[in-house]
Enzyme design. Sequence first.
Site, PDB file in Angstrom:
ATOM      1  N   ILE A 125       0.904  -1.152   0.000  1.00  0.00           N
ATOM      2  CA  ILE A 125       0.000   0.000   0.000  1.00  0.00           C
ATOM      3  C   ILE A 125       0.940   1.198   0.000  1.00  0.00           C
ATOM      4  O   ILE A 125       1.481   1.574   1.041  1.00  0.00           O
ATOM      5  CB  ILE A 125      -0.923   0.015   1.232  1.00  0.00           C
ATOM      6  CG1 ILE A 125      -1.833  -1.221   1.227  1.00  0.00           C
ATOM      7  CG2 ILE A 125      -1.782   1.282   1.248  1.00  0.00           C
ATOM      8  CD1 ILE A 125      -2.754  -1.324   2.425  1.00  0.00           C
ATOM      9  N   PRO A 126       1.181   1.781  -1.174  1.00  0.00           N
ATOM     10  CA  PRO A 126       2.330   2.684  -1.366  1.00  0.00           C
ATOM     11  C   PRO A 126       2.153   4.093  -0.807  1.00  0.00           C
ATOM     12  O   PRO A 126       2.094   5.075  -1.553  1.00  0.00           O
ATOM     13  CB  PRO A 126       2.490   2.700  -2.885  1.00  0.00           C
ATOM     14  CG  PRO A 126       1.097   2.504  -3.398  1.00  0.00           C
ATOM     15  CD  PRO A 126       0.435   1.561  -2.421  1.00  0.00           C
ATOM     16  N   CYS A 127       2.127   4.208   0.520  1.00  0.00           N
ATOM     17  CA  CYS A 127       2.022   5.534   1.131  1.00  0.00           C
ATOM     18  C   CYS A 127       3.292   6.354   0.870  1.00  0.00           C
ATOM     19  O   CYS A 127       3.279   7.578   1.032  1.00  0.00           O
ATOM     20  CB  CYS A 127       1.730   5.421   2.624  1.00  0.00           C
ATOM     21  SG  CYS A 127       2.818   4.324   3.528  1.00  0.00           S
ATOM     22  N   HIS A 128       4.375   5.691   0.445  1.00  0.00           N
ATOM     23  CA  HIS A 128       5.610   6.418   0.129  1.00  0.00           C
ATOM     24  C   HIS A 128       5.450   7.282  -1.121  1.00  0.00           C
ATOM     25  O   HIS A 128       6.277   8.155  -1.376  1.00  0.00           O
ATOM     26  CB  HIS A 128       6.773   5.430  -0.069  1.00  0.00           C
ATOM     27  CG  HIS A 128       6.572   4.451  -1.182  1.00  0.00           C
ATOM     28  ND1 HIS A 128       5.892   3.273  -1.008  1.00  0.00           N
ATOM     29  CD2 HIS A 128       6.950   4.478  -2.486  1.00  0.00           C
ATOM     30  CE1 HIS A 128       5.874   2.598  -2.152  1.00  0.00           C
ATOM     31  NE2 HIS A 128       6.503   3.312  -3.065  1.00  0.00           N
TER      32      HIS A 128
END
Length: 279
Positions: free
Chosen positions: A242-245
């Site tokens: 889950i690419p919160c970056h």
Amino acid sequence: MLTHKDSSTYKQIEKAIKYIDENFKSHPSIDEVAKNIGMSKYHFIRVFKEYVGVTPKQFLHSVTLNYAKEHIKESKSILDSSLDIGLSSSSRLHELFVNLIGVTPKEWKEKGKDVEITYGFGQTPFGEALIGFTDKGICYLGFCDNNKKDIFQRFNQLWENANLIFNEKLANEYLENIFIKNKKYPLFVKGTNLQINVWKALINIPNGEIATYSDIANVLDKPKSARAVANAIGKNHIGYLIPCHRVIAKSGAMSGYRWGIERKKNLLEYEINKDEQDI
């Protein structure tokens, strides 16, 4: 979105919301709600979405779910909740929870009791990580530095009543499949409706691209909720997948990242370079 909202139409939408709030247990059809406020079905759906930000069906689903989450805390059985809400069986309530929040009512109420989670530490291109997974999918992925104890504590608090099984070999296989072989796994998440909607939006950010907190808020038709979006992103418990970056501040600053700003930069650089190599 409408820029100038007609007061009479607003009153109709307000009436529709009140009708849904008072009658959601009987599961009124969209036709029934539209008829109650004197609109055609399709006009009602369009106008409701413009004013509220979600479709009437999504709103009804949300009202039902929020009631269910509160009610099961007090009821003696899941079946009691199902009958009180007006669902045909407990399996229908189960479906409602699975579709929206990833966990069953029983798992929500008992904080993961009887859920079997295999976990372990292993290496990734971005340092050591703790991964947890069930037969439904990956339920945790957090990067470690010198804080393995803290990372495990976060994982343990999230699934505090689950049956944890340590398997370092299998954990390393999963991490290799994810980071080296690019294998896709389902994600088994636990969070509020807003958090899950935010996480779904993150997954839709293309690989190697970035978005701002405001971008995500706009995607969710909540333009004034950038702070709430940021809080939901901060609650993400499945890093990388889950690419919160990929989310940065409107100013262009990297802003906060649970697993370190330098790692966030490395993740973005890795994705950008990988995309260029694939062209």
